[in-house]
Design an enzyme around this catalytic site. Structure first.
Site, PDB file in Angstrom:
ATOM      1  CE  LYS A 136      -3.873  -2.323   2.175  1.00 40.35           C
ATOM      2  NZ  LYS A 136      -4.506  -2.762   3.426  1.00 40.35           N
ATOM      3  CD  GLN A 180      -3.447  -4.278   6.653  1.00 39.28           C
ATOM      4  OE1 GLN A 180      -3.283  -3.347   5.881  1.00 39.28           O
ATOM      5  NE2 GLN A 180      -4.166  -5.347   6.347  1.00 39.28           N
ATOM      6  CG  ASP A 195      -9.675   0.341   4.886  1.00 40.56           C
ATOM      7  OD1 ASP A 195      -9.546   0.002   3.694  1.00 40.56           O
ATOM      8  OD2 ASP A 195      -8.949  -0.075   5.812  1.00 40.56           O
TER       9      ASP A 195
END
Ligand code: NDP
Length: 291
Positions: free
Chosen positions: A54, A98, A121
């Site tokens: 990422k 994460q 997200d």
């Protein structure tokens, strides 16, 4: 084999190219780079790989990447203090924590602390609510990538019958909401669904997000159906999806491979959400349909 292979790698490359163009024009307009902060707690090897890729993709798109790697022993309060600082930071447009987090940290406590305007997200309940009610918000990256592949393949989805298998907050539920918003007729199936193969047989679109290798069989499919395989399962023969690819490819009209289908679109959509967040946060206009 008759099915067209839906090339997620190529679609993701095109989307990343578009993000790069917008990141460059944003830099000029806003006088700063768009920025994505990624937070990793602990040293789970798979999470490590995801965070690294990422960060690399963010930099390759011309945006700033802020990586925060915290030890496994980090407390919930310490992690929340970092999220608060990132919420306040003007250099940070998107925040991604994460998952999974270590067991002593409550995921919901952390995810609901992220400002909904930096929640690239799309996991914050405010963004889930916006999606459910048709308001602008951030949509989780994996289902957003699936929708883009479906529209690329099929164009208008109105009136099509869709079955989504799996009802997680990350994939299945937002996928069903996105398809509903596009006027597909949606069945959301899960482990308690009766006669799953009967539902699948009626579907023009099948999205499999189950987490079981080769679970969806070719003979369940309606001939010509479009199949999106979200699954990533590690098996002794390598990575396989939730769909029995060989069986499905002779009956489906189009199908995503694993790897090389949905996976590359997920990261590209994260970059997409970040550049959209940057424009909104900095008050730089972004034309409707620009990305
Ligand atoms: P979850 O484990 O959170 O959800 C799985 C869903 O599948 C649940 O809703 C469950 O039903 C349902 N299910 C399980 N068994 C059956 C069954 N026998 N029949 C019908 N439904 C069943 O998984 P995720 O949504 O997080 O992920 C799904 C898959 O997608 C995984 O393989 C994951 O690795 C992959 N993934 C891939 C991504 C990518 O970028 N390509 C990103 C995210 C995930 P119930 O709710 O009743 O338990």
């Amino acid at each position: 084999m008759t099915a067209r292979i839906i090339d997620g790698k190529a679609a993701a490359a095109r989307l990343r190219e578009r993000v790069s163009e917008l990141a460059a024009s944003f830099w000029t307009s806003a006088g700063r780079q768009a920025g994505l902060a990624v937070v990793l707690v602990g040293d789970d090897p798979a999470s490590n790989v995801y965070v690294r890729s990422k960060g690399k993709a963010t930099i390759a798109a011309g945006m700033a990447s802020f990586e925060h790697r915290l030890p496994e022993s980090t407390t919930e309060d310490e992690l929340i203090a970092l999220v608060d600082a990132l919420n306040e930071s003007e250099a940070v447009d998107g925040i991604l924590v994460q998952l999974p987090l270590p067991a002593h940290i409550r995921e919901a406590a952390v995810l609901t602390r992220i400002s909904p305007d930096k929640d690239v997200d799309g996991f914050h309940p405010v963004n889930a609510g916006r999606l459910a009610t048709g308001l602008h918000g951030f949509v989780p990256c994996t289902p957003l990538g699936c929708l883009m592949l479906l529209e690329q393949e099929l164009g208008d989805l109105a009136g099509l019958d869709a079955v989504v298998i799996g009802r997680s907050n990350i994939v299945g539920k937002p996928m069903a909401a996105l398809l509903t918003a596009r006027s597909a007729t949606v069945t959301l199936a899960h482990s308690k669904t009766r006669d799953l193969s009967g539902h699948v047989r009626r579907a023009d679109i099948v999205v499999a997000a189950v987490g079981r290798p080769r679970f969806v069989k070719g003979e369940w499919l309606k001939p010509g159906a479009t199949v999106i395989d979200v699954g990533i399962n590690r098996t002794p023969e390598g990575l396989v999806g939730d769909v029995d690819f060989d069986g499905a490819a002779s009956i489906a009209g189009a199908i995503t491979p694993v790897p090389g289908g949905v996976g590359p679109m997920t990261i590209a959509c994260l970059l997409r959400n970040t550049i959209v967040a940057a424009h909104r946060n900095a008050g730089v206009p972004l034309e409707k349909g620009a990305i």
